[in-house]
Scaffold this motif. Structure first.
Motif, PDB file in Angstrom:
ATOM      1  N   ALA A 158      -0.545  -1.393  -4.374  1.00  0.00           N
ATOM      2  CA  ALA A 158       0.568  -2.241  -3.929  1.00  0.00           C
ATOM      3  C   ALA A 158       0.984  -1.899  -2.511  1.00  0.00           C
ATOM      4  O   ALA A 158       1.259  -2.796  -1.697  1.00  0.00           O
ATOM      5  CB  ALA A 158       1.751  -2.076  -4.884  1.00  0.00           C
ATOM      6  N   SER A 159       1.026  -0.608  -2.174  1.00  0.00           N
ATOM      7  CA  SER A 159       1.389  -0.218  -0.812  1.00  0.00           C
ATOM      8  C   SER A 159       0.349  -0.705   0.187  1.00  0.00           C
ATOM      9  O   SER A 159       0.691  -1.073   1.316  1.00  0.00           O
ATOM     10  CB  SER A 159       1.539   1.308  -0.723  1.00  0.00           C
ATOM     11  N   GLY A 160      -0.917  -0.728  -0.238  1.00  0.00           N
ATOM     12  CA  GLY A 160      -1.962  -1.233   0.655  1.00  0.00           C
ATOM     13  C   GLY A 160      -1.848  -2.720   0.909  1.00  0.00           C
ATOM     14  O   GLY A 160      -2.119  -3.198   2.020  1.00  0.00           O
ATOM     15  N   ARG A 161      -1.437  -3.483  -0.112  1.00  0.00           N
ATOM     16  CA  ARG A 161      -1.284  -4.925   0.056  1.00  0.00           C
ATOM     17  C   ARG A 161      -0.074  -5.270   0.913  1.00  0.00           C
ATOM     18  O   ARG A 161      -0.097  -6.224   1.687  1.00  0.00           O
ATOM     19  CB  ARG A 161      -1.140  -5.584  -1.319  1.00  0.00           C
ATOM     20  N   LEU A 162       0.985  -4.477   0.787  1.00  0.00           N
ATOM     21  CA  LEU A 162       2.223  -4.769   1.520  1.00  0.00           C
ATOM     22  C   LEU A 162       2.193  -4.222   2.943  1.00  0.00           C
ATOM     23  O   LEU A 162       2.891  -4.748   3.817  1.00  0.00           O
ATOM     24  CB  LEU A 162       3.421  -4.180   0.767  1.00  0.00           C
TER      25      LEU A 162
END
Length: 273
Positions: A158-162
């Protein structure tokens, strides 16, 4: 002078044996680190990945499924992730089609993987093995650790997508990767070992694990990136899976090796004190 030579050799052998590197190499053979890493990869592929595929299918931050999780863990760009997405493609609506019995079996298989990690930590720290009765009595630790591992992996994706654009976002992503990894592997060792090793002794191993995973991520982007493309072209799905297994062996080596480095550092520091 001739009589002193054996004494000097014994002195330097003793110095090497009690140094950090000497202890690490001795521990490498003691815990059979490579064999254990290969078992980690095999169990991960057979018992853990099916559960994570199901979790990734309902993760709103991974629209491309579990293949995106693997690509993110290896630090691969979107272009290289395409073969992984194809191999680990999840049928639409699989979460709704999965029954309670199937989900229970997937969780049980996942607990088998966590139990192997727990045994590895116990051998590294030279802790006595638990009886079967005590193992089942404390099996709740395996459930909690498995849930934490799934949450940690999902959080990283999720941190990579955001945070995928810009220098500031990259810096924040690195900070999150290091901080979350340090907390998880520090707590993870302590929790699986049931508090039998003090927090302060486990911190160096957690730091070594995060450093190793960062190095493995950089290595993957340089080596596994072209290997996935060539493997997919030459051997199809089999070539892609072989690269993933090689990466999993590296992950197991780093996780167990980081804990081993932590133990050897503690022993070396205690001997000096």
């Amino acid at each position: 002078m001739a009589g002193r030579q054996p004494d000097r050799r014994a002195y330097w052998r003793a110095r090497w044996r009690h140094s950090i590197m000497g202890r690490i190499l001795s521990g490498y053979a003691e815990v059979e680190l490579m064999r254990r890493s290969m078992a980690f990869a095999t169990l991960g592929l057979v018992t853990l990945i099916p559960l994570l595929i199901l979790v990734a299918a309902v993760d709103p931050f991974s629209p491309r499924g579990f293949g995106q999780w693997i690509a993110d863990g290896m630090g691969l760009p979107e272009s290289t992730a395409a073969p992984l997405v194809r191999v680990f493609r999840t049928p639409h609506g699989i979460a709704k089609q999965t029954g309670a019995l199937s989900l229970t079996l997937l969780v049980v298989f996942g607990l088998t993987f966590v139990a192997e990690v727990q045994i590895g930590y116990e051998e590294i720290w030279r802790l006595p093995a638990r009886s079967l009765l005590r193992f089942w009595h404390r099996s709740w630790r395996l459930v909690v650790w498995l849930a934490a591992l799934t949450g940690y992996a999902s959080f990283e994706v999720a941190s990579g997508r955001l945070l995928q654009h810009g220098t500031f976002a990259s810096a924040v992503r690195i900070f999150i990767f290091v901080t979350a990894g340090l907390l998880f592997f520090w707590w993870g060792q302590y929790f699986l070992l049931a508090g039998r090793v003090e927090w302060s002794r486990l911190l160096p191993g957690a730091i070594a694990t995060v450093a190793g995973l960062s190095g493995l991520r950089a290595f993957s982007s340089l080596v596994f990136d072209p290997m996935i493309a060539s493997g997919a072209e030459a051997d199809g799905a089999v070539g892609v899976v072989l690269v993933v297994v090689s990466w999993l062996i590296g992950v197991g080596f780093v996780i167990y090796g980081g804990s081993l480095v932590g133990r050897c550092y503690h022993e070396h520091r205690s001997a000096r004190e």
